[in-house]
Design an enzyme around this catalytic site. Structure first.
Site, PDB file in Angstrom:
ATOM      1  CG  HIS A 157      -1.725  -1.212   1.416  1.00 51.83           C
ATOM      2  ND1 HIS A 157      -2.986  -1.419   0.901  1.00 51.83           N
ATOM      3  CD2 HIS A 157      -1.398  -2.361   2.069  1.00 51.83           C
ATOM      4  CE1 HIS A 157      -3.416  -2.624   1.246  1.00 51.83           C
ATOM      5  NE2 HIS A 157      -2.460  -3.225   1.944  1.00 51.83           N
ATOM      6  CB  SER A 279      15.257  22.168 -13.840  1.00 49.64           C
ATOM      7  OG  SER A 279      14.606  23.414 -13.758  1.00 49.64           O
ATOM      8  CE  LYS A 285      14.006  18.619  -9.814  1.00 50.96           C
ATOM      9  NZ  LYS A 285      12.804  19.041 -10.525  1.00 50.96           N
ATOM     10  CD  GLU A 292      10.610  11.877 -15.151  1.00 46.34           C
ATOM     11  OE1 GLU A 292      10.131  12.283 -14.096  1.00 46.34           O
ATOM     12  OE2 GLU A 292      11.244  12.623 -15.931  1.00 46.34           O
TER      13      GLU A 292
END
Ligand code: ARG
Length: 432
Positions: A157, A279, A285, A292
């Site tokens: 969960h 970024s 970043k 992704e």
């Protein structure tokens, strides 16, 4: 004058030609070498049943070899006005050899010709996929061994649950790939059957020797029933797509895990700066764009079986031109999957693992089951032990012993990597 094999003296409408040929001139280039291979087998067989003379065969074979060489050199193109690779090869032969070139299509249709091309093509593509799967599998197994004893949280969960390990995490994806390989092997077996001789889908009145072309092309067996052979267009693609989707689902899941473990709130894994992306506004970043993109591509690849099912649902028996559209769905997909697999392998060769994650007190409760089990071993009934530890969590007195004793097959202490490797190797053998 447009050049259709079926041209009977009238000029087909240009717009119609464009619409029906679609992307075939580009996509069929990937079939070219197989088209020549299929033609070579076909004309050898035609000679054996007396439909070509020995001399005609000996004239045709070197001309086909020459076309094969031009394909390997990357010089072969499908000219404007020529519909597809099958037409192009026949036109080249006829231009070079005259009437002999026109003889090769006896007992054949472009319907079984494209089918045989596709089967040969899918066999090779599935082998390429299996090689990339095998490399990633080896990488994952090696990482599993290397980080076998490094613990990490296991979640259910998405809540901290029980101790896990990097050995289990990497090893899990390796074993999951063995399940996907079952699908790859199944697709390979479906593709590895000879449709040649089914002609337009209903056979021929020539006494075609289909066993001979089966042997020459190295197929496991003919697709015997000519109608079934034609039905395998679509069925084969769907099997290949299911195999692709299976691998993609494992890889997409792995990509998601990496994105999550790279997140600053977890920080379980890291990659060298040059393998991350930045970024334009936030100077700090280091983003997991590779994983992704991989996740997105793998998700999209999982829609393939659905797309093909919808495209081919309830088509009438026999050849229908709709089938041509499958090439544009499946061809780019095999390449995309292989690129994702190879990228995952490359990235994982640079992964760094955070040590001693479970020392952090935020994971204290991960050891509750360990402590329950310890009490059970001391003779306390499980439900009482569960209650005792549960109450100590409740009143804030719980303090973990942090010892992990998992020894059974497939657990932290015994991830069974050699057994998993044996499974993978026996599957890979089936595709040799
Ligand atoms: N480009 C066609 C395809 O992929 C080749 C077969 C054409 N057959 C036909 N009957 N028009 O399906």
């Amino acid at each position: 004058m447009a050049k259709q094999l079926w041209n009977k003296g009238f000029e087909p409408d240009k717009m119609i030609e464009c619409f029906t040929v679609g992307k075939d001139r580009e996509l069929d280039l990937r079939l070219a070498r197989y088209d020549v291979q299929g033609s070579i087998a076909h004309i050898k067989m035609l000679e054996s049943i007396g439909l070509l003379t020995k001399e005609e065969l000996e004239t045709l074979l070197p001309a086909l070899d020459e076309i094969a060489e031009s394909i390997e050199r990357g010089e072969f193109t499908i000219e404007d006005g020529v519909e597809d690779v099958h037409s192009q090869v026949e036109f080249l032969l006829t231009a070079k050899l005259g009437d002999v070139g026109k003889k090769i299509h006896s007992g054949r249709s472009r319907n079984d010709q494209v089918l045989v091309d596709l089967k040969l093509f899918f066999r090779d593509e599935l082998k390429r996929i299996s090689r990339s799967v095998a490399s990633l599998f080896n990488r994952l197994q090696q990482l599993s061994e290397e980080h076998r004893d490094k613990l990490m949280p296991g979640y259910t969960h998405l809540q901290v649950a029980m101790p896990s390990s990097f050995g289990l995490w990497f090893g899990a994806y390796a074993e999951s790939l063995t399940d996907d390989m079952q699908m790859v092997v199944a697709a390979y077996n479906i593709a590895n059957q000879n449709p040649l001789g089914s002609a337009a889908g209903y056979g021929s009145s020539f006494p075609l020797d289909r066993e001979m072309t089966t042997r020459l092309l190295g197929f496991a067996n003919p697709h015997y029933n000519v109608v079934a052979a034609q039905m395998s267009r679509g069925k084969t693609e769907r099997a290949v797509a299911s195999a692709i989707a299976a691998v993609a689902s494992t890889l997409g899941h792995l990509a998601m895990d990496v994105c999550m473990w790279m997140c600053n709130n977890f920080g379980f894994v890291k990659f060298p700066d040059e393998l991350t992306t930045g970024s334009s506004i936030m100077p700090h970043k280091k983003n997991p764009d590779v994983f992704e993109i991989m996740r997105g591509k793998c998700n999209r690849l999982q829609s393939l079986p659905n797309e093909l099912t919808i495209l081919t649902a309830n088509l009438p028996l026999g050849y229908n031109r709709d089938l041509q559209l499958m090439k544009d769905i499946v061809f780019p997909a095999t390449t995309e999957l292989i690129e994702c697999l190879d990228m995952a392998d490359f990235m994982l060769s640079h992964i760094t693992i955070k040590e001693d994650i479970l020392e952090d007190t935020r994971y204290d409760y991960i050891f509750t089951v360990e402590d329950v089990n310890r009490l059970v071993l001391q003779g306390v009934p499980f439900r009482d032990a569960y209650k005792q530890v549960g109450l100590s969590v409740q009143d804030g007195s719980y303090s973990p012993t942090r010892e992990v004793h998992h020894t059974h097959l497939g657990s932290i202490g015994n991830p069974a990597n050699p057994q998993i490797a044996a499974k993978m190797h026996s599957l890979l053998k089936l595709m040799e």
